[in-house]
Design an enzyme around this catalytic site. Structure first.
Site, PDB file in Angstrom:
ATOM      1  CG  HIS A  63       6.695   2.521   2.964  1.00  0.00           C
ATOM      2  ND1 HIS A  63       6.697   3.347   1.860  1.00  0.00           N
ATOM      3  CD2 HIS A  63       5.509   2.719   3.569  1.00  0.00           C
ATOM      4  CE1 HIS A  63       5.553   4.021   1.809  1.00  0.00           C
ATOM      5  NE2 HIS A  63       4.819   3.657   2.848  1.00  0.00           N
TER       6      HIS A  63
ATOM      7  CD  GLU B 118       1.136   2.627  -0.057  1.00  0.00           C
ATOM      8  OE1 GLU B 118       2.104   1.894   0.233  1.00  0.00           O
ATOM      9  OE2 GLU B 118       0.415   3.160   0.798  1.00  0.00           O
TER      10      GLU B 118
END
Length: 321
Positions: free
Chosen positions: A38, A107
Site C-alpha cells: 500500500h 485500488e
C-alpha cells in the site's frame, strides 16, 4: 487440511514491527505469510504505509522457513511490470525460493499517487493482463521488448534470476479476473469465500492449483475491546470490492463507513478469544475449496498476544479443518 497463513498488514504497523511480527509468525508455526502493498492506509486510525518490498527483503533475511507472498501488488500504475519482475526475482533469491508473487488490478487508494488517473475496471484488467505477460516473459531471462496498448518495454532483461521462478498468483473478484487467472496464474487469490470464483478459475485452466483466501480477525481477551478496535480500524472492509477499489483516500473510506456500527463489524469479523468462533469463520473458505487462508490480526500493537494465542490454541484447532 487448509494451510493457515499470517498477514503482515502494512497499513497498521511500521517496517521494523512488521519484520518482527513475521519472525513471530514463523516461530508460532504459521504455514506461510503474505504482505499488503500500500501507499495509504484504509483509515487514518491505522496510520501506516511503509514500502512492502523493503520489508520483504528484511523478512527474507530474518526468517528461514516461512514462505512470503505479496497480497497483492498492482503492476500497472505505481510500478512498471519490468520493475515488478526485478523485485520478485530478487526477493525469490534472497528468500531462497520462498516467495510467491501475488498480483491484482489495484485500488485507487494506492495507485492515484502517480497521477495517471483511474480507468474503468475492464481497462484495469486489460492492463493487468498485459503486465502479467511482460512479467512472465521477463522471468525467462531473455531480452524483452514490447509495445502494447498500455506498456512499452525496450530490451529489458533480468540479470539475476532465481533457480525457480516465483509462482504467480492473481486476485479475482468476478468472471473476467477469474478467466485471466485461469490462463496465467499458478494460484488464485480471493478475499471472499465464494465457491463460484474458484469454479470459474477452474473452468479456464486453474484446476488443481492452490487457492489462497484472507480473513480479518481481532483477538483480545476482552471481546468488547476487540470489537471496538475492529470497528475503529476495519469498518471499511464491509464496503465490498466495488466500493473499496474506487475510493481515493482514507477520508473517503471513513465517509463510506459512517453508518457501520460496531455490531455490524462483530457480525462479519470474529472478535475476542473464542477459538471456535475463529474456526467457524475460517470454515466457509475450507468448504468453498480454498487450500490456504491468511489471517489478518487487526491492530498493529496487538500482534504478539495474538501470535502466542494462535500457537497455543488457534492453530491446533484450525489443523482439524
Amino acid at each position: 487440511m487448509v494451510r493457515i497463513g499470517y498477514t503482515m498488514m502494512t497499513e497498521q504497523a511500521g517496517p521494523r514491527e512488521l519484520v518482527s511480527h513475521v519472525v513471530g509468525a514463523e516461530r508460532a508455526g504459521f504455514d506461510f505469510s503474505v504482505i499488503s502493498d500500500h501507499s495509504f492506509p484504509w483509515l487514518e486510525s491505522q496510520g501506516h504505509a511503509p514500502y512492502a518490498w523493503s520489508i520483504l527483503g528484511a523478512a527474507a533475511q530474518a526468517t528461514s522457513r516461512i514462505p512470503l507472498m505479496t497480497y497483492v501488488t498492482c503492476p500497472t500504475f505505481r510500478y512498471h511490470p519490468t520493475v515488478i519482475a526485478q523485485k520478485a526475482a530478487t526477493v525469490q533469491i534472497l528468500s531462497e525460493g520462498r516467495f510467491r508473487l501475488g498480483l491484482g488490478s489495484g485500488e485507487n487508494l494506492n495507485e492515484h499517487i502517480v497521477g495517471a488517473g483511474w480507468p474503468a475496471a475492464h481497462v484495469r484488467l486489460e492492463m493487468l493482463e498485459e503486465a502479467v505477460d511482460i512479467i512472465r516473459r521477463m522471468f525467462t531471462g531473455e531480452y524483452v521488448s514490447h509495445h502494447g496498448a498500455h506498456f512499452d518495454v525496450e530490451n529489458a532483461k533480468l540479470w539475476d534470476l532465481p533457480d525457480h521462478t516465483p509462482p504467480l498468483g492473481i486476485a479475482v473478484s468476478g468472471p473476467r479476473s477469474c478467466a485471466l487467472a485461469g490462463r496465467y496464474a499458478d494460484l488464485v487469490i480471493a478475499t471472499e469465500p465464494k465457491r463460484e470464483l474458484l469454479e470459474a478459475f477452474d473452468a479456464h485452466g486453474g484446476a488443481g492449483k492452490p487457492r489462497v483466501g484472507q480473513l480479518p480477525v481481532c483477538y483480545d481477551t476482552d471481546r468488547d475491546a476487540a470489537v471496538a478496535r475492529a470497528h475503529d480500524q476495519f469498518r471499511w472492509a464491509l464496503g465490498g470490492w466495488k466500493v473499496n477499489s474506487e475510493l481515493p483516500g482514507p477520508a473517503g473510506f471513513d465517509q463510506a463507513a459512517r453508518h457501520t456500527r460496531p455490531g455490524n463489524v462483530a457480525e462479519a469479523i470474529p472478535c475476542g478469544n473464542d477459538v471456535e468462533a475463529f474456526v467457524e469463520a475460517v470454515r466457509p473458505y475450507a468448504e468453498a475449496g480454498f487450500t490456504e487462508v491468511a489471517l489478518v490480526q487487526i491492530g498493529g500493537a496487538h500482534q504478539e498476544p495474538f501470535l502466542e494465542w494462535a500457537e497455543a490454541k488457534l492453530l491446533p484447532a484450525l489443523r482439524n479443518l
